[in-house]
Design a protein around this motif. Structure first.
Motif, PDB file in Angstrom:
ATOM      1  N   ILE A   8       3.766  86.855  99.647  1.00 14.17           N
ATOM      2  CA  ILE A   8       4.911  87.403  99.907  1.00 14.17           C
ATOM      3  C   ILE A   8       4.808  88.058 101.484  1.00 14.17           C
ATOM      4  CG2 ILE A   8       6.855  88.531  99.205  1.00 14.17           C
ATOM      5  CD1 ILE A   8       6.437  88.294  96.748  1.00 14.17           C
ATOM      6  N   ASN A   9       4.709  87.032 102.266  1.00 17.62           N
ATOM      7  CA  ASN A   9       4.384  87.648 103.785  1.00 17.62           C
ATOM      8  C   ASN A   9       5.156  86.859 104.531  1.00 17.62           C
ATOM      9  OD1 ASN A   9       2.906  87.885 106.374  1.00 17.62           O
ATOM     10  ND2 ASN A   9       1.029  88.506 105.436  1.00 17.62           N
ATOM     11  N   THR A  10       6.027  87.454 105.596  1.00 17.00           N
ATOM     12  CA  THR A  10       6.773  86.627 106.482  1.00 17.00           C
ATOM     13  C   THR A  10       6.240  85.957 107.403  1.00 17.00           C
ATOM     14  OG1 THR A  10       7.222  88.742 107.813  1.00 17.00           O
ATOM     15  CG2 THR A  10       8.884  88.249 106.125  1.00 17.00           C
ATOM     16  N   VAL A 127      -4.970 103.698  98.366  1.00 15.67           N
ATOM     17  CA  VAL A 127      -4.581 103.361  99.793  1.00 15.67           C
ATOM     18  C   VAL A 127      -5.836 102.356 100.526  1.00 15.67           C
ATOM     19  CG1 VAL A 127      -5.894 105.508 100.588  1.00 15.67           C
ATOM     20  CG2 VAL A 127      -4.332 104.361 102.142  1.00 15.67           C
ATOM     21  N   ILE A 128      -5.473 101.332 101.309  1.00 12.27           N
ATOM     22  CA  ILE A 128      -6.250 100.443 101.810  1.00 12.27           C
ATOM     23  C   ILE A 128      -6.662 100.994 103.181  1.00 12.27           C
ATOM     24  CG2 ILE A 128      -6.760  98.153 102.906  1.00 12.27           C
ATOM     25  CD1 ILE A 128      -5.205  96.789 100.932  1.00 12.27           C
ATOM     26  N   ALA A 129      -7.887 101.363 103.540  1.00 12.97           N
ATOM     27  CA  ALA A 129      -8.435 102.044 104.656  1.00 12.97           C
ATOM     28  C   ALA A 129      -8.976 101.111 105.378  1.00 12.97           C
ATOM     29  CB  ALA A 129      -9.410 103.298 104.255  1.00 12.97           C
ATOM     30  N   LEU A 130      -8.495 100.792 106.871  1.00 12.05           N
ATOM     31  CA  LEU A 130      -9.207  99.674 107.693  1.00 12.05           C
ATOM     32  C   LEU A 130     -10.167 100.618 108.711  1.00 12.05           C
ATOM     33  CD1 LEU A 130      -5.957  98.111 109.164  1.00 12.05           C
ATOM     34  CD2 LEU A 130      -7.376  97.441 107.313  1.00 12.05           C
ATOM     35  N   ALA A 131     -11.311  99.747 109.000  1.00 10.35           N
ATOM     36  CA  ALA A 131     -12.410 100.373 109.595  1.00 10.35           C
ATOM     37  C   ALA A 131     -11.876  99.814 111.146  1.00 10.35           C
ATOM     38  CB  ALA A 131     -13.576  99.317 109.503  1.00 10.35           C
ATOM     39  N   VAL A 202     -11.120  92.856 100.926  1.00  9.32           N
ATOM     40  CA  VAL A 202     -11.321  91.851 102.309  1.00  9.32           C
ATOM     41  C   VAL A 202      -9.970  91.094 102.210  1.00  9.32           C
ATOM     42  CG1 VAL A 202     -12.368  90.120 103.532  1.00  9.32           C
ATOM     43  CG2 VAL A 202     -13.564  91.924 102.384  1.00  9.32           C
ATOM     44  N   GLY A 203      -9.306  90.901 103.179  1.00 11.23           N
ATOM     45  CA  GLY A 203      -8.217  89.846 103.554  1.00 11.23           C
ATOM     46  C   GLY A 203      -9.115  88.578 103.727  1.00 11.23           C
ATOM     47  N   PHE A 204      -9.276  87.907 102.664  1.00 12.83           N
ATOM     48  CA  PHE A 204     -10.052  86.714 102.954  1.00 12.83           C
ATOM     49  C   PHE A 204      -9.611  85.724 103.858  1.00 12.83           C
ATOM     50  CE2 PHE A 204     -12.298  88.851  99.564  1.00 12.83           C
ATOM     51  CZ  PHE A 204     -13.568  88.718  99.713  1.00 12.83           C
ATOM     52  N   SER A 208     -10.318  81.881 107.850  1.00 14.25           N
ATOM     53  CA  SER A 208     -10.039  80.607 108.371  1.00 14.25           C
ATOM     54  C   SER A 208      -8.813  80.027 109.313  1.00 14.25           C
ATOM     55  CB  SER A 208      -9.706  79.771 107.063  1.00 14.25           C
ATOM     56  OG  SER A 208      -8.626  80.442 106.438  1.00 14.25           O
ATOM     57  N   HIS A 209      -8.650  81.335 109.865  1.00 21.23           N
ATOM     58  CA  HIS A 209      -7.451  81.053 110.871  1.00 21.23           C
ATOM     59  C   HIS A 209      -7.968  80.303 111.978  1.00 21.23           C
ATOM     60  CE1 HIS A 209      -3.879  83.363 109.921  1.00 21.23           C
ATOM     61  NE2 HIS A 209      -4.448  84.544 110.019  1.00 21.23           N
ATOM     62  N   GLY A 210      -6.888  78.959 112.485  1.00 20.03           N
ATOM     63  CA  GLY A 210      -7.240  78.128 113.286  1.00 20.03           C
ATOM     64  C   GLY A 210      -8.167  76.909 112.947  1.00 20.03           C
ATOM     65  N   GLY A 233      -9.749  91.477  96.785  1.00 18.71           N
ATOM     66  CA  GLY A 233      -9.396  90.705  97.674  1.00 18.71           C
ATOM     67  C   GLY A 233      -7.999  90.553  97.964  1.00 18.71           C
ATOM     68  N   ILE A 234      -7.632  90.262  99.091  1.00 17.11           N
ATOM     69  CA  ILE A 234      -6.188  89.847  99.474  1.00 17.11           C
ATOM     70  C   ILE A 234      -6.465  88.519  99.561  1.00 17.11           C
ATOM     71  CG2 ILE A 234      -4.161  90.175 100.793  1.00 17.11           C
ATOM     72  CD1 ILE A 234      -5.445  92.844 101.711  1.00 17.11           C
ATOM     73  N   ILE A 235      -5.765  87.705  98.390  1.00 17.16           N
ATOM     74  CA  ILE A 235      -6.031  86.328  98.404  1.00 17.16           C
ATOM     75  C   ILE A 235      -4.695  85.516  98.177  1.00 17.16           C
ATOM     76  CG2 ILE A 235      -8.508  86.550  98.217  1.00 17.16           C
ATOM     77  CD1 ILE A 235      -7.954  85.778  95.251  1.00 17.16           C
TER      78      ILE A 235
HETATM   79  N1  THG Z   1      -6.343  93.110 105.430  1.00 16.42           N
HETATM   80  C1  THG Z   1      -5.590  94.042 104.876  1.00 16.42           C
HETATM   81  N2  THG Z   1      -4.077  93.578 104.733  1.00 16.42           N
HETATM   82  C2  THG Z   1      -3.790  92.301 105.263  1.00 16.42           C
HETATM   83  C3  THG Z   1      -5.029  91.516 105.840  1.00 16.42           C
HETATM   84  C4  THG Z   1      -6.022  91.982 105.899  1.00 16.42           C
HETATM   85  N3  THG Z   1      -2.647  91.702 105.252  1.00 16.42           N
HETATM   86  C5  THG Z   1      -2.135  90.515 105.890  1.00 16.42           C
HETATM   87  C6  THG Z   1      -3.346  89.726 105.915  1.00 16.42           C
HETATM   88  N4  THG Z   1      -4.610  90.080 106.369  1.00 16.42           N
HETATM   89  C7  THG Z   1      -3.561  89.257 104.473  1.00 16.42           C
HETATM   90  N5  THG Z   1      -2.476  88.279 104.115  1.00 16.42           N
HETATM   91  C8  THG Z   1      -2.602  86.828 104.429  1.00 16.42           C
HETATM   92  C9  THG Z   1      -1.452  86.151 104.159  1.00 16.42           C
HETATM   93  C10 THG Z   1      -1.278  84.727 104.534  1.00 16.42           C
HETATM   94  C11 THG Z   1      -2.372  84.262 105.154  1.00 16.42           C
HETATM   95  C12 THG Z   1      -3.319  84.836 105.640  1.00 16.42           C
HETATM   96  C13 THG Z   1      -3.558  86.067 105.229  1.00 16.42           C
HETATM   97  C14 THG Z   1      -2.306  82.868 105.697  1.00 16.42           C
HETATM   98  N6  THG Z   1      -1.652  81.897 105.036  1.00 16.42           N
HETATM   99  C15 THG Z   1      -1.661  80.568 105.422  1.00 16.42           C
HETATM  100  C16 THG Z   1      -0.459  79.953 105.998  1.00 16.42           C
HETATM  101  O1  THG Z   1       0.606  80.730 105.892  1.00 16.42           O
HETATM  102  O2  THG Z   1      -0.502  78.957 106.555  1.00 16.42           O
HETATM  103  C17 THG Z   1      -1.861  79.603 104.071  1.00 16.42           C
HETATM  104  C18 THG Z   1      -3.557  79.968 103.808  1.00 16.42           C
HETATM  105  C19 THG Z   1      -3.934  79.106 102.732  1.00 16.42           C
HETATM  106  O3  THG Z   1      -3.141  77.980 102.196  1.00 16.42           O
HETATM  107  O4  THG Z   1      -5.099  79.321 102.359  1.00 16.42           O
HETATM  108  O5  THG Z   1      -3.217  82.487 106.587  1.00 16.42           O
HETATM  109  O6  THG Z   1      -7.402  91.304 106.708  1.00 16.42           O
HETATM  110  N7  THG Z   1      -5.793  95.288 104.480  1.00 16.42           N
END
Ligand code: THG
Length: 270
Positions: A8-10, A127-131, A202-204, A208-210, A233-235
């Motif tokens: 659920i991310n715009t 709380v999530i703490a970013l480095a 980790v936001g895994f 893989s972006h790009g 993990g945020i997955i």
């Molecule tokens: N750390 C923290 N919070 C975060 C991130 C982090 N919040 C945002 C982000 N990074 C994590 N959330 C996402 C949500 C969607 C995607 C990547 C990170 C994404 N989605 C693909 C798409 O929309 O095309 C689909 C991916 C797939 O199918 O696997 O890229 O690092 N604390």
């Protein structure tokens, strides 16, 4: 592993061009409730909500998402925004019946710390703490580690319990730097060695972006990071292959007493 469902991310494009953003703009309760439910039934322990692309209407959108998600599923919410006004609006309507909120995220950047810390305290949030500090996200590992140390010191000395802090070392996309994953794994090791008791997260999907075949890259990184002791993990919790790999890896690492989690999963998906 604590699973935070990321869908659920715009900025998410998975369900077609800007589908989540469109659903938030049109206040499509059904679609958001379904996304929450799919992630919850797939095993998400927290549902992340992020309306960051709606720069002007973000507080209203995040508060609306909060109401829809907490109505749809009995899971707590991970509030994903750097904007204290949006976080405050959402936390104000959050009912704690599903558990304590998680704020995603605070950092060692001065303005961000000062804006968000009062909310962590007022809502007794995890709380999530970013480095990251006022110099930005550093490629240099020692710099990122220093930012993490400064932030941890500030949170702990302000009285936040160690168990409530999830340290996110952050990762660059692999397409941008060949060593992105290696750096992440090294940082996870260093964090666990130097700050025993602190959780890592980790936001895994960032890795893989790009690149093509994103799912398989995300899966491989989750398995590697589990081998380095990552806690959360945020997955994409709806990726059942990824969830199978997590269950198998946790059993193999001795993190699943009597393989109970793994067995429950294999019974559910023969
Ligand atoms: N750390 C923290 N919070 C975060 C991130 C982090 N919040 C945002 C982000 N990074 C994590 N959330 C996402 C949500 C969607 C995607 C990547 C990170 C994404 N989605 C693909 C798409 O929309 O095309 C689909 C991916 C797939 O199918 O696997 O890229 O690092 N604390």
């Amino acid at each position: 592993m604590l699973i935070i469902g990321e869908s659920i991310n715009t900025s998410c494009l998975r369900r077609g061009e800007k589908a989540v953003e469109q659903a938030v703009i049109t206040r499509d309760v059904e679609m958001i409730a379904e996304l929450a439910w799919k992630q919850f039934t797939a095993g998400a322990g927290y549902i992340d909500i992020n309306a960051g692309t709606l720069t002007s209407g973000e507080p209203e959108a995040l508060a609306w998402l909060t109401k829809v998600v907490q109505q749809a599923v009995p899971a707590p919410i991970c509030f994903d925004s750097p904007n204290p006004r949006a976080l405050a609006a959402a936390l104000q309507v959050y009912q704690r019946k599903n558990g304590r909120p998680m704020i995603n995220s605070i950092s060692a950047e001065c303005a961000r710390f000062d804006g968000i810390f009062p909310l962590v305290r007022a809502h007794q949030a995890k709380v999530i703490a970013l480095a990251i500090d006022d110099t930005g996200i550093q490629a240099d590992l020692t710099c990122r580690f220093m930012a993490a140390r400064v932030l941890l010191d500030r949170l702990l000395s302000a009285g936040v319990p160690m168990d409530d802090i999830y340290l996110d070392p952050l990762t660059f996309p692999l397409g941008a730097t060949d060593k992105a994953a290696l750096s992440l794994l090294t940082l996870i090791d260093r964090i666990h060695a130097e700050f025993p008791g602190i959780h890592t997260i980790v936001g895994f999907s960032n890795i893989s972006h790009g690149l093509p075949s994103r799912k398989v890259l995300n899966q491989a990184l989750v398995v590697l990071a589990l081998g380095h002791g990552v806690d959360a993990g945020i997955i994409d919790a709806t990726d059942s292959q990824l969830m199978d790999l997590i269950a198998a890896t946790e059993a193999l690492l001795g993190r699943d007493p009597a393989c109970r989690g793994f067995l429950a999963r294999t019974r559910a998906t023969p």
